[in-house]
Write an enzyme that holds these catalytic residues in place. Structure first.
Site, PDB file in Angstrom:
ATOM      1  CG  HIS A 122      69.683  53.990   7.612  1.00  0.00           C
ATOM      2  ND1 HIS A 122      68.407  53.633   7.216  1.00  0.00           N
ATOM      3  CD2 HIS A 122      70.421  52.866   7.506  1.00  0.00           C
ATOM      4  CE1 HIS A 122      68.384  52.349   6.906  1.00  0.00           C
ATOM      5  NE2 HIS A 122      69.593  51.866   7.057  1.00  0.00           N
ATOM      6  NE  ARG A 125      63.240  46.735  -0.594  1.00  0.00           N
ATOM      7  CZ  ARG A 125      63.683  46.955   0.645  1.00  0.00           C
ATOM      8  NH1 ARG A 125      64.938  47.317   0.865  1.00  0.00           N
ATOM      9  NH2 ARG A 125      62.872  46.829   1.676  1.00  0.00           N
ATOM     10  CG  ASP A 162      66.225  49.777   3.308  1.00  0.00           C
ATOM     11  OD1 ASP A 162      65.454  48.827   3.498  1.00  0.00           O
ATOM     12  OD2 ASP A 162      66.860  50.343   4.229  1.00  0.00           O
ATOM     13  CG  HIS A 194      61.866  55.913   8.072  1.00  0.00           C
ATOM     14  ND1 HIS A 194      61.217  56.328   9.219  1.00  0.00           N
ATOM     15  CD2 HIS A 194      61.500  54.624   7.867  1.00  0.00           C
ATOM     16  CE1 HIS A 194      60.505  55.314   9.701  1.00  0.00           C
ATOM     17  NE2 HIS A 194      60.659  54.275   8.896  1.00  0.00           N
ATOM     18  CD  GLU A 237      61.166  48.751   3.294  1.00  0.00           C
ATOM     19  OE1 GLU A 237      60.951  47.792   4.018  1.00  0.00           O
ATOM     20  OE2 GLU A 237      62.086  49.561   3.508  1.00  0.00           O
ATOM     21  N   GLY A 287      51.268  50.784   7.849  1.00  0.00           N
ATOM     22  CA  GLY A 287      50.553  50.099   8.920  1.00  0.00           C
ATOM     23  C   GLY A 287      49.283  50.872   9.194  1.00  0.00           C
TER      24      GLY A 287
END
Ligand SMILES: *[C@@H]1O[C@H](CO)[C@@H](O)[C@H](O)[C@H]1NC(C)=O
Ligand SMILES: *[C@@H]1O[C@H](CO)[C@@H](O)[C@H](O)[C@H]1NC(C)=O
Ligand SMILES: *[C@@H]1O[C@H](CO)[C@@H](O)[C@H](O)[C@H]1NC(C)=O
Ligand SMILES: *[C@@H]1O[C@H](CO)[C@@H](O)[C@H](O)[C@H]1NC(C)=O
Length: 637
Positions: free
Chosen positions: A271, A385, A387, A391, A421, A425
């Protein structure tokens, strides 16, 4: 609770909607008490995924030179935008540069490219070792010699220009080792700390997002001057950041490499900035009105959200535009809230906490991201990495890595590594255990194979997953080799007061929340002595504490000291963080706790803890009969 964890399992929980709105007194506020903005028309209609093609008109919004709103960093983005693509030969000893440009269709002319002052009409030029960095400018000219727009790029460097990192065979040429994440450290301090970190035996140091992002001394947000999460709101891929200038970044990388340490960077490529956080002077939401923000490099940027009037310079409604990249309105997905954490379509196409979501299905966007990573490798970065990787669809990421390999001579560099990353969950079945189109285990590997990446390249691409330390592996079995997972105790996101994205319970500890040095040290040692998986890369967070008295969560790097605030909104700066120097050669680890006292707004320096260093050295097979001096620590540690 499961629902809660899912809802909270966003990457940048702090970048919640409310943080996008910084209340600013505005004369408009007297005229109306409830705003009418365009947001009702900005969202996706039905299954639409991208912004409508006629939004191309909402491009080239930067004020022109000479206008009262023009600033130095705006260049002539009103007319001309572009960047340098780099493509290496397979031996990485030569590189062809190709300049990509976007020209405002209202302007005609011919483009001339200048490489170190030598002008040519072709956008391409090749360079070979030992050639040093190249200065590039582009001109749009009419009538032969009248320049109507000039574009100046950041200097382009090459992989061959950096000291070789000399590490023993224990590090498997960059494929095995521990990396220290220095959260909130400025480059000048990282540079001073490198020798100690290398001597201790770490493989590398990771810096936080080095790309230009929001940095603004006029508009405190939620009481803070420059909250840390603005680092995760990119404005461009130019490399002036909160942590230092591009010159300081490059100097730091070369120093660290010469000391035998690799440097890794956090790549924010899902993003760009938050919707409504941009250069327009007029935004509103409810009864709150606010103006423009500034960035760490001074480049302009625009979003489509929260504007209540057409923009003077285009006459059109504001659209997504990051001209220094360049990205325009059509490089973004249409605005769709993330309303489900179990639906791959929404995870991919949704705007994470209202951050402008890049259209990573587009070939241009994929290429641009790969070219940004190529630029990082070209200035001496060893790996990244990714991030918010969860998504970006697994297929999209696979093709981005393939394009990166193409740029780097056909394969990823031998010592390259990336860690994605992927916060897991309640969605472990979707994201890891069940093979499906939105799976970062086996399916992601299949996409990478399909894209044409070799097994050895795929091996370099790792998954950082939040199930460590408590539920590792999330599925109860390893969907891909355990070597492909990166393990870490606490990470910077876990420190947020409201974050429960990682449920460690009694199996781990977040230092600055729990404030239990003994427990934290134990679990960081455990990171290195656990044998239930064959992890090759392990991360140690070295961060800073928050300030209890005022609730400040920004780093003590000086950028969040309210004394630096300028302008009429500074009375809203209530959570000041005084500057502390991060580098201190005279201390041991855990400087967060001194003389029986918990230190506020202080760096933690966990990486200097001798017991953790020794455990790490045992894991690496390095000698543990070493003096303090040999591992970079003062005698008293
Ligand atoms: C410049 O290089 C690009 C990428 O390699 C290529 O597609 C293009 O045709 C080249 N243009 C010229 C004018 O040589
Ligand atoms: C690394 O080793 C190579 C080969 O032995 C040597 O030429 C080079 O100077 C060393 N680099 C550093 C930074 O020590
Ligand atoms: C915006 O940021 C740039 C770069 O950091 C700086 O040079 C400029 O002075 C800032 N402008 C304002 C109005 O704060
Ligand atoms: C504002 O912009 C939109 C398109 O972006 C256009 O349709 C509309 O006419 C503009 N309004 C004014 C008052 O210029």
């Amino acid at each position: 609770m499961k629902q809660l964890i899912q809802v909270l399992s966003a990457v940048l929980i702090m970048v919640g909607m409310i943080y996008q709105f910084s209340p600013q007194p505005n004369k408009e506020q007297n005229l109306r008490d409830w705003c009418t903005n365009f947001d009702g028309d900005n969202g996706c209609k039905g299954s639409q995924t991208d912004n409508p093609s006629d939004w191309f008109d909402r491009n080239f919004q930067t004020p022109p030179r000479g206008d009262s709103l023009w600033r130095e960093g705006y260049q002539d983005y009103h007319i001309l935008q572009g960047y340098a693509q780099q493509k290496y030969s397979s031996d990485l000893r030569s590189c062809s540069i190709s300049i990509y440009t976007r020209v405002n269709p209202e302007y005609q002319g011919s483009l001339v490219y200048s490489f170190d002052g030598e002008e040519q009409t072709s956008p391409n030029k090749s360079f070979s070792a030992p050639r040093s960095e190249v200065q590039i400018k582009v001109y749009l000219r009419v009538g032969g010699d009248i320049t109507i727009a000039k574009l100046e790029l950041q200097p382009v460097d090459f992989v061959w220009n950096h000291p070789t990192v000399n590490q023993s065979s224990h590090y498997k040429n960059g494929q095995k080792g521990a990396i220290v994440e220095l959260f909130g450290w400025k480059y000048e301090d990282v540079e001073l700390e490198c020798e100690m970190i290398a001597k201790a035996g770490y493989m590398g140091v990771k810096v936080f997002p080095p790309q230009e992002s929001i940095l603004d001394y006029e508009h405190p947000e939620n009481g803070e001057l420059n909250p840390w999460y603005w680092l995760y709101q990119p404005v461009s891929y130019r490399l002036n950041s909160r942590m230092g200038t591009v010159e300081e970044l490059r100097k730091m990388i070369n120093t660290c490499r010469s000391k035998g340490l690799r440097v890794y960077a956090d790549a924010v490529v899902n993003h760009m900035s938050g919707n409504g956080n941009d250069m327009f002077p007029s935004h509103c939401y409810g009864s709150t009105y606010w103006g423009n923000k500034n960035s760490s490099g001074g480049s302009p940027w625009y979003t489509q959200g929260f504007a209540y009037q057409n923009w003077t310079w285009s006459g059109a409604r504001p659209g997504m535009e990051f001209p220094a990249v360049p990205y325009g309105p059509l490089d973004f997905h249409c605005a769709r809230p993330i309303s489900s954490w179990n639906d791959g379509f929404i995870l991919n196409y949704g705007w994470l906490v209202n951050l402008g979501d890049l259209n990573t299905e587009s070939d241009y966007v994929r290429q641009r991201i790969a070219d940004y990573i190529t630029d990082l490798l070209s200035i001496g970065i060893s790996g990244i990495r990714i991030d918010a990787a969860k998504h970006i669809s697994p297929e999209g990421l696979a093709y981005i890595f393939k394009k990166l390999a193409n740029n780097m001579g056909g394969k990823l560099p031998d010592d390259f590594s990336a860690y994605l990353e992927v916060i897991i969950g309640g969605e472990k079945d979707l994201l890891m255990c069940n093979e499906n189109w939105y799976n970062y285990g086996k399916s992601f590997d299949n996409y990478m194979k399909q894209a044409g990446l070799s097994d050895s390249d795929i091996y370099k691409i790792k998954i950082w997953s939040s199930d460590y330390p408590k539920e590792h592996p999330a599925c109860g079995w390893w969907p891909i080799s355990s070597e492909r997972f990166v393990a870490q105790l606490d990470c910077h996101d876990d420190q947020n007061p409201g974050s429960s994205s990682r449920d460690m319970q009694d199996k781990g500890s977040v230092l600055i929340k729990e404030r239990n040095v003994e427990k934290h040290r134990y679990f960081n040692r455990e990171l290195f002595f656990r044998t239930d998986a064959n992890w090759q890369i392990k991360l140690v967070l070295s961060s800073y504490s928050f300030i209890d008295s005022n609730g400040a969560q920004a780093p003590p790097d000086g950028h969040s000291d309210c004394a630096r605030c300028v302008g009429s909104a500074c009375s809203g700066c209530t959570k000041s963080v005084p500057y502390k120097k991060a580098h201190n050669p005279n201390v041991c680890g855990y400087t967060i706790y001194q003389n029986g006292q918990w230190q506020q707004g202080e760096y933690t320096r966990v990486h200097r803890d001798k017991e953790i260093i020794m455990e790490m050295r045992r894991w690496m097979g390095l000698s543990t009969s070493v003096s303090n001096a040999e591992i970079g620590l003062p005698n008293h540690c």
